[in-house]
Design a protein around this motif. Structure first.
Motif, PDB file in Angstrom:
ATOM      1  N   ARG A  55       0.749  -1.304  -0.073  1.00  0.00           N
ATOM      2  CA  ARG A  55       0.086  -0.064  -0.027  1.00  0.00           C
ATOM      3  C   ARG A  55       0.857   1.183  -0.196  1.00  0.00           C
ATOM      4  O   ARG A  55       0.557   2.384  -0.436  1.00  0.00           O
ATOM      5  N   LEU A  56       1.983   1.235   0.658  1.00  0.00           N
ATOM      6  CA  LEU A  56       2.884   2.183   0.665  1.00  0.00           C
ATOM      7  C   LEU A  56       3.623   2.393  -0.849  1.00  0.00           C
ATOM      8  O   LEU A  56       3.686   3.659  -1.259  1.00  0.00           O
ATOM      9  N   ILE A  57       4.050   1.342  -1.421  1.00  0.00           N
ATOM     10  CA  ILE A  57       4.729   1.221  -2.780  1.00  0.00           C
ATOM     11  C   ILE A  57       3.304   1.943  -3.910  1.00  0.00           C
ATOM     12  O   ILE A  57       3.928   2.657  -4.688  1.00  0.00           O
ATOM     13  N   ASP A  58       2.391   0.969  -3.882  1.00  0.00           N
ATOM     14  CA  ASP A  58       1.341   1.053  -4.885  1.00  0.00           C
ATOM     15  C   ASP A  58       2.069   0.670  -6.193  1.00  0.00           C
ATOM     16  O   ASP A  58       2.619   1.666  -7.078  1.00  0.00           O
ATOM     17  N   TRP A  59       2.332  -0.598  -6.564  1.00  0.00           N
ATOM     18  CA  TRP A  59       3.041  -1.040  -7.474  1.00  0.00           C
ATOM     19  C   TRP A  59       2.689  -0.346  -9.023  1.00  0.00           C
ATOM     20  O   TRP A  59       3.501  -0.163 -10.012  1.00  0.00           O
ATOM     21  N   GLU A  60       1.418  -0.123  -9.308  1.00  0.00           N
ATOM     22  CA  GLU A  60       1.057   0.443 -10.496  1.00  0.00           C
ATOM     23  C   GLU A  60       1.403   1.981 -10.734  1.00  0.00           C
ATOM     24  O   GLU A  60       2.085   2.362 -11.799  1.00  0.00           O
ATOM     25  N   ALA A  61       1.318   2.488  -9.642  1.00  0.00           N
ATOM     26  CA  ALA A  61       1.892   4.237  -9.576  1.00  0.00           C
ATOM     27  C   ALA A  61       3.132   4.029  -9.712  1.00  0.00           C
ATOM     28  O   ALA A  61       3.891   4.920 -10.435  1.00  0.00           O
ATOM     29  N   ASN A 202       8.700   9.441  -5.834  1.00  0.00           N
ATOM     30  CA  ASN A 202       8.299   8.621  -6.950  1.00  0.00           C
ATOM     31  C   ASN A 202       8.632   7.286  -6.587  1.00  0.00           C
ATOM     32  O   ASN A 202       8.306   6.276  -7.566  1.00  0.00           O
ATOM     33  N   VAL A 203       9.027   6.773  -5.288  1.00  0.00           N
ATOM     34  CA  VAL A 203       9.131   5.555  -4.917  1.00  0.00           C
ATOM     35  C   VAL A 203       8.241   4.967  -4.105  1.00  0.00           C
ATOM     36  O   VAL A 203       7.900   4.101  -4.270  1.00  0.00           O
ATOM     37  N   TYR A 204       7.720   5.825  -3.043  1.00  0.00           N
ATOM     38  CA  TYR A 204       6.776   5.384  -2.205  1.00  0.00           C
ATOM     39  C   TYR A 204       5.256   6.253  -2.733  1.00  0.00           C
ATOM     40  O   TYR A 204       5.219   7.430  -2.546  1.00  0.00           O
ATOM     41  N   CYS A 205       4.527   5.579  -3.575  1.00  0.00           N
ATOM     42  CA  CYS A 205       3.529   6.216  -4.258  1.00  0.00           C
ATOM     43  C   CYS A 205       2.183   6.144  -3.487  1.00  0.00           C
ATOM     44  O   CYS A 205       1.119   6.576  -4.134  1.00  0.00           O
ATOM     45  N   GLY A 206       1.875   5.153  -2.723  1.00  0.00           N
ATOM     46  CA  GLY A 206       0.674   5.069  -2.047  1.00  0.00           C
ATOM     47  C   GLY A 206      -0.231   6.115  -1.537  1.00  0.00           C
ATOM     48  O   GLY A 206       0.480   7.134  -0.838  1.00  0.00           O
ATOM     49  N   LYS A 207      -1.301   6.231  -1.802  1.00  0.00           N
ATOM     50  CA  LYS A 207      -1.975   7.381  -1.108  1.00  0.00           C
ATOM     51  C   LYS A 207      -2.720   7.317   0.255  1.00  0.00           C
ATOM     52  O   LYS A 207      -3.196   8.349   0.663  1.00  0.00           O
ATOM     53  N   ASP A 208      -2.767   6.204   0.674  1.00  0.00           N
ATOM     54  CA  ASP A 208      -3.463   5.922   1.959  1.00  0.00           C
ATOM     55  C   ASP A 208      -2.358   5.827   2.864  1.00  0.00           C
ATOM     56  O   ASP A 208      -2.611   5.473   4.005  1.00  0.00           O
TER      57      ASP A 208
END
Length: 290
Positions: A55-61, A202-208
């Motif tokens: 959730r921190l990374i957000d693979w797609e983002a 741009n490495v940690y892209c998760g929004k929540d």
């Protein structure tokens, strides 16, 4: 020496009655800033934190932010076999497997490796995993590789200089004669100078999840990870300066070193640095040039 004030106005107001229990679960105790030990990361990546890591990374983002930067780099250096020494939950190993690279995936956290293997299987990929300490990498990983990648700000878990030198020497030894090391880290120079309080990039892209430093000095960067479900976790890391990392690489024996900022050359104040260090010996390389 620089230090951020202890108030956390830049962090979210998520509250959770079990926050103290979570901190204890990571074994920081009553004085978390005193933990400046290389081996403590194994206590920090507890199962609950690892379960939320993607959730921190957000693979797609993250894939969108990176583009094909690392894939192009590896192709440019003729790499086919890759040792991912900081596999985490498997983002880069999975991407490289999909692109046809021969990948071996290493991590010091059993929880991370288990999650990475699961993530690969969910994508119909078989990941070869090895639980290993970087300081003894060649004891547990056999063979030579075209490239070693150490991504996701992972090198900052090493607190002692002799540990950093030993890890780099192990990377160097496992590379083929013309191999390449690709290693990244946060822009800690900016953080140490008090010019940045954000931990997102741009490495940690998760929004929540909100990420930010709670304490920074020359020997420690303590980050807080507050998720929208109310859970909060921390990581203690060593704040690596850009020039220092390049110098260590040179002193270990790497030759030409190219550094990128946020996947671009010539970016003077990026969120992340990426160092590309070549092993192949060059008679024309000036080893004094940092």
């Amino acid at each position: 020496r620089s230090q951020f004030p202890q108030k956390k106005s830049s962090m979210p107001s998520f509250t959770n009655p079990s926050a103290i229990e979570q901190s204890d679960a990571q074994k920081f105790g009553d004085s978390p800033e005193r933990f400046r030990e290389t081996d403590h990361y194994e206590q920090e990546y507890i199962e609950q934190f690892v379960d939320r890591w993607d959730r921190l990374i957000d693979w797609e983002a993250r894939e969108k932010a990176e583009g094909d930067f690392f894939i192009k780099l590896l192709h440019q250096h003729g790499a086919k076999s890759v040792l991912d020494v900081a596999t985490g939950t498997g983002f880069h190993s999975v991407r490289l497997l999909r692109e046809g690279f021969d990948v071996v995936s290493v991590d010091g956290s059993p929880n991370m490796l288990a999650r990475a293997f699961k993530n690969a299987r969910e994508r119909d990929l078989l990941m070869r995993t090895v639980h290993a300490d970087w300081r003894f990498l060649n004891r547990d990983v056999h063979g030579e590789f075209d490239a070693v990648i150490c991504l996701g700000n992972s090198f900052t878990h090493l607190f002692r200089e002799q540990d950093r030198r030993k890890a780099l020497a192990e990377y160097y030894a496992v590379l083929k004669h013309n191999g390449v090391l690709i290693l990244d880290h946060r822009n800690y120079d900016r953080l140490l100078e008090g010019n940045s309080k954000s931990g997102k990039s741009n490495v940690y892209c998760g929004k929540d999840v909100e990420v930010g430093p709670e304490h920074v000095d020359d020997g420690l960067a303590r980050f807080r990870y507050a998720f929208s479900d109310g859970s909060t976790y921390h990581l203690n890391m060593f704040p690596l300066r850009h020039g220092y990392v390049r110098r260590l690489m040179r002193e270990v024996g790497f030759q030409r070193i190219n550094t990128f900022g946020d996947y671009q050359q010539g970016h003077d104040d990026p969120d992340f640095y990426v160092h590309v260090a070549e092993k192949e010996y060059r008679f024309d390389t000036d080893m004094t040039e940092i």
